[in-house]
Scaffold this motif. Structure first.
Motif, PDB file in Angstrom:
ATOM      1  N   TYR A  30       0.837  -1.208   0.000  1.00  0.00           N
ATOM      2  CA  TYR A  30       0.000   0.000   0.000  1.00  0.00           C
ATOM      3  C   TYR A  30       0.863   1.245   0.000  1.00  0.00           C
ATOM      4  CZ  TYR A  30      -2.802  -3.954   0.945  1.00  0.00           C
ATOM      5  OH  TYR A  30      -3.341  -5.208   0.838  1.00  0.00           O
ATOM      6  N   THR A  31       2.103   1.096   0.432  1.00  0.00           N
ATOM      7  CA  THR A  31       3.053   2.192   0.310  1.00  0.00           C
ATOM      8  C   THR A  31       3.286   2.491  -1.162  1.00  0.00           C
ATOM      9  OG1 THR A  31       4.088   1.510   2.388  1.00  0.00           O
ATOM     10  CG2 THR A  31       5.355   2.994   0.974  1.00  0.00           C
ATOM     11  N   LEU A  32       3.476   1.448  -1.960  1.00  0.00           N
ATOM     12  CA  LEU A  32       3.656   1.651  -3.399  1.00  0.00           C
ATOM     13  C   LEU A  32       2.409   2.264  -4.017  1.00  0.00           C
ATOM     14  CD1 LEU A  32       5.038   1.423  -6.137  1.00  0.00           C
ATOM     15  CD2 LEU A  32       4.226  -0.935  -6.291  1.00  0.00           C
ATOM     16  N   SER A  33       1.244   1.688  -3.704  1.00  0.00           N
ATOM     17  CA  SER A  33       0.006   2.213  -4.295  1.00  0.00           C
ATOM     18  C   SER A  33      -0.177   3.693  -3.969  1.00  0.00           C
ATOM     19  CB  SER A  33      -1.205   1.419  -3.794  1.00  0.00           C
ATOM     20  OG  SER A  33      -1.158   0.092  -4.267  1.00  0.00           O
ATOM     21  N   ALA A  34       0.120   4.062  -2.722  1.00  0.00           N
ATOM     22  CA  ALA A  34      -0.039   5.458  -2.318  1.00  0.00           C
ATOM     23  C   ALA A  34       0.892   6.364  -3.117  1.00  0.00           C
ATOM     24  CB  ALA A  34       0.225   5.613  -0.824  1.00  0.00           C
ATOM     25  N   VAL A  35       2.138   5.936  -3.269  1.00  0.00           N
ATOM     26  CA  VAL A  35       3.105   6.746  -4.024  1.00  0.00           C
ATOM     27  C   VAL A  35       2.677   6.850  -5.488  1.00  0.00           C
ATOM     28  CG1 VAL A  35       5.489   6.805  -4.859  1.00  0.00           C
ATOM     29  CG2 VAL A  35       5.032   6.335  -2.451  1.00  0.00           C
ATOM     30  N   GLN A  36       2.166   5.761  -6.037  1.00  0.00           N
ATOM     31  CA  GLN A  36       1.683   5.797  -7.426  1.00  0.00           C
ATOM     32  C   GLN A  36       0.540   6.803  -7.585  1.00  0.00           C
ATOM     33  OE1 GLN A  36       1.205   1.424  -7.630  1.00  0.00           O
ATOM     34  NE2 GLN A  36       2.326   1.478  -9.555  1.00  0.00           N
ATOM     35  N   ILE A  37      -0.396   6.784  -6.626  1.00  0.00           N
ATOM     36  CA  ILE A  37      -1.532   7.715  -6.682  1.00  0.00           C
ATOM     37  C   ILE A  37      -1.038   9.157  -6.614  1.00  0.00           C
ATOM     38  CG2 ILE A  37      -3.572   8.550  -5.431  1.00  0.00           C
ATOM     39  CD1 ILE A  37      -3.860   5.611  -4.392  1.00  0.00           C
ATOM     40  N   LEU A  38      -0.116   9.411  -5.687  1.00  0.00           N
ATOM     41  CA  LEU A  38       0.363  10.783  -5.528  1.00  0.00           C
ATOM     42  C   LEU A  38       1.149  11.239  -6.754  1.00  0.00           C
ATOM     43  CD1 LEU A  38       1.281  10.728  -1.742  1.00  0.00           C
ATOM     44  CD2 LEU A  38      -0.668  11.850  -2.826  1.00  0.00           C
ATOM     45  N   CYS A  39       1.781  10.308  -7.436  1.00  0.00           N
ATOM     46  CA  CYS A  39       2.438  10.667  -8.700  1.00  0.00           C
ATOM     47  C   CYS A  39       1.413  11.063  -9.753  1.00  0.00           C
ATOM     48  CB  CYS A  39       3.293   9.516  -9.219  1.00  0.00           C
ATOM     49  SG  CYS A  39       4.821   9.291  -8.292  1.00  0.00           S
ATOM     50  N   LEU A  40       0.317  10.320  -9.824  1.00  0.00           N
ATOM     51  CA  LEU A  40      -0.753  10.683 -10.770  1.00  0.00           C
ATOM     52  C   LEU A  40      -1.205  12.119 -10.517  1.00  0.00           C
ATOM     53  CD1 LEU A  40      -3.264   7.640 -10.796  1.00  0.00           C
ATOM     54  CD2 LEU A  40      -1.577   8.205 -12.542  1.00  0.00           C
ATOM     55  N   TYR A  41      -1.278  12.462  -9.235  1.00  0.00           N
ATOM     56  CA  TYR A  41      -1.760  13.784  -8.845  1.00  0.00           C
ATOM     57  C   TYR A  41      -0.647  14.803  -8.648  1.00  0.00           C
ATOM     58  CZ  TYR A  41      -6.632  12.315  -8.106  1.00  0.00           C
ATOM     59  OH  TYR A  41      -7.928  11.888  -8.277  1.00  0.00           O
ATOM     60  N   ASP A  42       0.580  14.406  -8.949  1.00  0.00           N
ATOM     61  CA  ASP A  42       1.737  15.303  -8.774  1.00  0.00           C
ATOM     62  C   ASP A  42       1.744  15.918  -7.377  1.00  0.00           C
ATOM     63  OD1 ASP A  42       3.182  18.081 -10.712  1.00  0.00           O
ATOM     64  OD2 ASP A  42       4.047  16.603  -9.345  1.00  0.00           O
ATOM     65  N   SER A  43       1.515  15.095  -6.368  1.00  0.00           N
ATOM     66  CA  SER A  43       1.420  15.592  -4.983  1.00  0.00           C
ATOM     67  C   SER A  43       2.195  14.716  -4.019  1.00  0.00           C
ATOM     68  CB  SER A  43      -0.040  15.638  -4.534  1.00  0.00           C
ATOM     69  OG  SER A  43      -0.763  16.487  -5.362  1.00  0.00           O
ATOM     70  N   VAL A  44       3.354  14.274  -4.435  1.00  0.00           N
ATOM     71  CA  VAL A  44       4.153  13.399  -3.592  1.00  0.00           C
ATOM     72  C   VAL A  44       4.526  14.091  -2.273  1.00  0.00           C
ATOM     73  CG1 VAL A  44       6.399  12.278  -3.426  1.00  0.00           C
ATOM     74  CG2 VAL A  44       5.036  11.999  -5.466  1.00  0.00           C
TER      75      VAL A  44
END
Lengths: 470, 334
Positions: free
Chosen positions: B100-114
């Motif tokens: 879920y750490t990976l999934s979260a980082v992937q989502i934040l990349c989609l949103y450019d909000s890391v």
């Protein structure tokens, strides 16, 4: 009809209690399930216990699950306190309904760590969950953690015993050593049963079989008898599950372990390399088992391998391969058109071929010898390029990979030629030539289109992977 | 009896096979998914919610419909899921895990909000999970699986922090899981499995080690996954499943052998997995749809070249334009 919050609260508490009491009343419950039952029947508990089967009526699940789920999460966020007993009951209920809820298993890990739960309880809970959810990844994962706890405890105890023995004059304390190793053996066999049941409940159950492999890797290291027994006991099962790719892969794993074990016994005649001294306390009788060590790491005199033992071992392994190929041939002929059986043949023949070549090369200390892939990390490094298109060099001459014929190879060591003689000239040993004959006989006699497709693919595989690429 | 069963099936099921891509229906399906948060089914799957969100958002972005989703709510949710140890959980109150750490980082990349995360702590969390033999545990409890090797390097690659782990050791472990058939399992000695193969080839791509593969051998194993129906399975004699259209296809793309598959037949199979009424994709024609299979159906079609869908990166299963923005272009074999 809508239930008020208090009504749901009361209902759920009752149900959780009913489940707990069911286990108290009957410690031999061996299966769980949901009973299709759309409506509650006037005040009767939705928990049904018949013989050793525990059922939950379906109408209550939609109240039960969200309630216990949220209660546990409130606890986890420190918003609501639950005492240990409540935690045990709630996680039990939750995991019987949703065993992939990782956090619930983790709560139980913590309870185990502080001694509130004993490991056997979680093995039992997991076993039950698997009767309904035979693939559940989180259940298998938790199971491995619990088993590791048990193993660590065992190691700690035997280490203490060793120190005691070294510290004091005598007191071998054979009895409690025996007890501990019996316990481990029982645990091992119990795991085999749990894996078997799960394998029967879901075809080609990757998680069940990979768990089974894990158990042997961690609890039966170097114990040839266990691998040997597993190989024989699974023979019938795979014959009745000819599509079960995982079941056949398990046999490939066993064969490979037996090869590795053969190497270690023949190569380490006087050195005990095993640091897992506990593994030797598992029962390990058998004609080819000769590297037992005592817990303090010494070899007893009788266990030093000698030439005859090594020969026996070599022949035994060869026979196992032959039997495996024969089994494979029987099944291929009896059940035409099963890709799994042809895939198994590839694996087994590949192993056999590699083993024979490595046996030749390593006996000459050849630095260019091909090493088995993906075996015990203690052995050679992985060389993924080794099997496809690599030219074999024996005695400086390039050979096509037809069966190694003795008269083309000059061997400096008479021991080796004796060994090879026994190996290669053993009647019925599969060779590239005999494999091609087998495929051709299938193609000649069979009209099942799937069978033909797989036979042709196997032929191509023999040429491409086993044979040399020009 | 066989004939009777067959005619019953055609009577109750739609008789026309679906052969066009119903993008709008899929967008509606995902946008509405989980809007009834008290749903029993929704609770059952909460243990993987972060991955569920990643599947939904990624497929929406691939279909150019990302704006229909609630960006701020999701970012706030992710913030609430980061634990003190740096790891991220699937949902609020759940325990942290690499998946879920990976999934979260992937989502934040989609949103450019890391930057919504404490990135340094995430990196520490991932680094702390590497074992002596190079493998990665999924969380503090210690389960080892090549999936977690992929999660670790993918997370760090997206954050630009791969140099914080022992890459050589990590590679050594993954290679020790390579089997004679060219495939990979979850641990050394485990059966080859298309999902694990995807993770390992993705891992080797991100670590610049694709040359360690035997691409021909692996490619052969992978293309043998294609069945007469056109669909792909994950292992011999298993049923075809749309998610394997991703795991297998992406692996083939990474090793430069995607042309070894019959693309037209696969496309037909994937399209047949759509549900005309509800939208979304199921694992195989006629079954219940879910966001997981919807993503992999659409992503598979993208890899096959469907121009109505954005290009998808085969290593990270994210839109290529997102990765271009980050500056991450993992290796592919040609």
């Amino acid at each position: 009809m809508a239930e008020s919050e208090e009504e749901v609260d009361v209902l759920v508490q009752r149900v959780v209690k009913d489940i707990t009491n069911a286990f108290k009343r009957n410690p031999n419950i061996d299966e769980i399930g949901v009973i299709p039952c759309p409506e509650a029947r006037c005040n009767r508990s939705p928990i049904v216990l018949v013989e050793n089967k525990l059922g939950v009526e379906s109408w209550c699940v939609k109240f039960l699950l969200p309630y216990v789920h949220n209660k546990l999460l409130l606890y986890r966020q420190r918003k609501h306190w639950l005492d240990r007993e409540a935690l045990v009951d709630i996680t039990c209920t939750l995991l019987l309904l949703n065993p992939d809820f990782t956090t619930a298993w983790n709560v139980r890990k913590e309870l185990l760590q502080c001694g509130v739960l004993n490991p056997e309880k979680d093995l039992y809970l997991g076993q039950l969950a698997l009767t309904k959810f035979p693939k559940s990844p989180e259940t298998w994962i938790h199971r491995r953690w619990v088993l590791q706890q048990i193993l660590d405890q065992f190691l700690a105890v035997s280490h203490n015993k060793t120190q005691e023995q070294q510290g004091e004059a005598e007191q071998p304390n054979a009895d409690s050593s025996r007890q501990l190793s019996d316990h481990l053996t029982r645990t091992l066999h119990q795991e085999m049963r749990v894996c078997s049941d799960a394998a029967c409940r879901y075809p080609s159950n990757y998680n069940a079989w990979s768990h089974r492999i894990w158990v042997l890797q961690h609890m039966a290291k170097g114990n040839g008898k266990v691998f040997h027994d597993e190989l024989s006991s699974m023979r019938l099962w795979v014959s009745m599950h000819v599509s079960d790719h995982s079941g056949f892969h398990y046999r490939q794993f066993l064969l490979k372990e037996l090869i590795t074990e053969h190497y270690q016994t023949s190569a380490s005649a006087t050195i005990n390399g095993s640091s897992q001294h506990w593994s030797s306390t598992l029962p390990s009788s058998g004609p080819h088992q000769h590297s037992c060590s005592q817990t303090n790491g010494e070899l007893s005199g009788a266990e030093a391998a000698n030439e005859d033992d090594r020969q026996l071992s070599f022949t035994t392994v060869l026979q196992l391969f032959q039997q495996e190929i024969e089994l494979c041939s029987d099944l291929i002929q009896s059940f035409p058109g099963h890709e799994t059986l042809w895939s198994h043949r590839r694996h087994v023949f590949y192993l056999l071929n590699q083993w024979r070549r490595e046996h030749q090369c390593s006996s000459r200390g050849d630095n260019n010898s091909i090493h088995l892939n993906d075996c015990d990390p203690g052995m050679s490094e992985v060389s993924p390029q080794s099997y496809a298109g690599r030219e074999e060099s024996v005695n400086g001459q390039n050979h096509a990979s037809e069966p190694m014929e003795l008269d083309r190879v000059s061997l400096p060591n008479p021991h080796d030629s004796k060994r090879l003689k026994r190996g290669v000239l053993l009647p019925g040993t599969p060779t590239l030539t005999s494999e091609h004959s087998f495929v051709n006989s299938i193609l000649d006699s069979c009209c099942n289109p799937e069978q033909r497709r797989f036979a042709v693919a196997y032929k191509k595989w023999l040429d491409t992977v086993i044979g040399l690429q020009s | 009896v066989k004939l009777l069963i067959f005619s019953l099936r055609t009577f109750t099921k739609k008789s026309t096979k679906i052969d066009s891509l119903l993008l709008d229906k899929h967008g509606d399906y995902i946008a509405a998914y989980g809007s009834k948060k008290d749903d029993y089914e929704y609770t059952l799957s909460e243990y993987l919610r972060m991955s569920g969100i990643y599947w939904g958002l990624t497929v929406m972005d691939l279909m150019s419909q990302l704006p229909r989703m609630n960006r701020q709510e999701i970012i706030d949710f992710i913030k609430a899921c980061q634990h003190d140890c740096g790891g991220i959980s699937a949902s609020i109150g759940h325990d942290p895990h690499l998946l879920y750490t990976l999934s979260a980082v992937q989502i934040l990349c989609l949103y450019d909000s890391v930057d919504a995360l404490d990135v340094d702590r995430v990196v520490e969390y991932v680094k702390g999970l590497q074992q002596e033999d190079g493998s990665f545990a999924g969380d503090k409890w210690g389960e080892i699986d090549t999936r977690f090797s992929f999660c670790a390097v993918a997370t760090l690659a997206l954050l630009g922090k791969m140099d914080t782990i022992n890459v050589d050791k990590a590679v050594e472990f993954v290679l020790s899981c390579m089997n004679f058939d060219g495939g990979f399992g979850c641990r050394p000695g485990s059966e080859s499995h298309a999902g694990q193969i995807y993770c390992c080839t993705g891992f080797l791509s991100l670590t610049g080690q694709l040359h360690q593969l035997n691409a021909d051998l692996l490619g052969w194993w992978l293309c043998e996954r294609q069945l007469p129906s056109g669909g792909l399975n994950g292992r011999p004699e298993k049923l075809p499943d749309v998610c394997y259209s991703w795991w297998v296809l992406a692996s083939l793309k990474i090793i430069g052998r995607i042309h070894w598959i019959d693309k037209a037949k696969l496309r037909m199979f994937i399209l047949a997995c759509q549900d005309e009424e509800t939208g979304g994709f199921a694992d195989r024609p006629g079954d219940m749809v879910d966001p997981f299979h919807t993503l992999f159906g659409v992503a598979g079609l993208s890899l096959l070249g469907d121009e109505q869908i954005k290009a998808v990166n085969p290593v990270l299963c994210m839109p290529e334009d997102v990765l271009q923005r980050i500056g991450l272009q993992p290796d592919l074999l040609s």
